[in-house]
Design an enzyme around this catalytic site. Structure first.
Site, short mmCIF file in Angstrom:
data_model
loop_
_atom_site.label_atom_id
_atom_site.label_comp_id
_atom_site.label_asym_id
_atom_site.label_seq_id
_atom_site.Cartn_x
_atom_site.Cartn_y
_atom_site.Cartn_z
N HIS A 56 32.79 41.54 40.98
CA HIS A 56 31.64 40.64 41.01
C HIS A 56 31.95 39.46 41.94
O HIS A 56 33.12 39.10 42.15
CB HIS A 56 31.35 40.11 39.60
CG HIS A 56 30.66 41.11 38.71
ND1 HIS A 56 30.08 40.77 37.52
CD2 HIS A 56 30.45 42.43 38.88
CE1 HIS A 56 29.55 41.85 36.96
NE2 HIS A 56 29.76 42.87 37.77
N GLU A 58 31.67 36.28 41.53
CA GLU A 58 32.42 35.18 40.91
C GLU A 58 33.91 35.48 40.81
O GLU A 58 34.74 34.60 41.01
CB GLU A 58 31.90 34.89 39.49
CG GLU A 58 30.43 34.56 39.38
CD GLU A 58 29.58 35.78 39.06
OE1 GLU A 58 29.72 36.81 39.75
OE2 GLU A 58 28.77 35.69 38.13
N CYS A 86 28.12 36.91 33.98
CA CYS A 86 28.21 37.84 32.85
C CYS A 86 29.40 37.46 31.96
O CYS A 86 30.11 36.50 32.24
CB CYS A 86 28.37 39.27 33.38
SG CYS A 86 30.02 39.60 34.06
N CYS A 89 32.78 37.45 33.97
CA CYS A 89 32.94 36.32 34.89
C CYS A 89 33.04 35.00 34.14
O CYS A 89 33.85 34.14 34.50
CB CYS A 89 31.78 36.30 35.89
SG CYS A 89 31.80 37.74 36.98
#
Lengths: 149, 149
Positions: A56, A58, A86, A89
């Site tokens: 992801h 992040e 999420c 993260c």
């Protein structure tokens, strides 16, 4: 006086990262990490290209920022991300002890708020910065994907 | 008949990874990913060496397993990890749709159970396999660290 380095300024940079993801056929989410008005890390979602659910925006931004700073804590930093983080993260941001998280649009299904993920006590989080733009690129992606299938 | 590939067998392999972390001065947590009685990924915590809060054993094991399988979902896999996963790792395991998680000892402070992290509906989790050994190496690490300071 207008602040040239306001939250919208940095969210625009995160959106540019989301656009880069979009161009690669990735779910278009982007992030930047900022310290003292300087961007020290930029990243976008690469889960398809890297074949890796952990890639992801992040996560990569956290790793890159720590690498830049030479230390694994991001206490003085702000993460700008186009969509609410999420669980994974937010959990990584917990460990980083990041100072501040700014997101664009909410993720009402899999976001950390809905999921009840704990942030570090020293971290503040706010959202809604350039919400429409951040949400629009994601919607466009999923509509186009649906039409292709 | 005794099953040579029971949970204790694979947890012992995860413990060997924890020992490798210990030798490097890392918080000693190890993990392996298993599919059809075969280990396809091994990893241990490397947060200090890599200067990266995301370098937990589980995160690296997920990435390595997906790389081995050539696909990002781990539906047929079991992750063995010496300590209950944190929010970040449980969040990553959620995205991986892993079939089963087996941990050694609970983490009553920062573990995903205490934190209320959601697992994927298709994932089952159980714990307590070689609990004492998994817990002992961690306790030893922190006692030694305290005595050094």
């Amino acid at each position: 006086m207008l602040d040239p380095f306001d939250d919208a300024h940095f969210m625009r940079k995160a959106l540019m990262e989301a656009e880069a993801a979009y161009e690669k056929g990735e779910i278009p989410i982007g992030a930047v990490v900022v310290v003292a008005d300087r961007i020290i890390a930029r990243a976008h979602n690469l889960t398809e290209l890297l074949n890796d659910v952990t890639a992801h925006a992040e996560m990569q931004a956290i790793t890159a920022a720590a690498n830049y700073l030479g230390g694994k804590y991001l206490k003085e930093c702000t993460l700008y991300v186009t969509i609410e983080p999420c669980q994974m993260c937010a959990g990584a941001l917990y460990w980083s002890q990041i100072g501040r998280i700014v997101y664009g649009a909410r993720d009402h299904q899999r976001g950390c708020i809905e999921m009840g993920t704990k942030l570090h006590p020293k971290t503040t989080m706010e959202g809604g910065v350039m919400e429409e733009e951040c949400s629009a690129i994601l919607k466009r992606f999923f509509i186009e994907k649906r039409n292709l299938n």
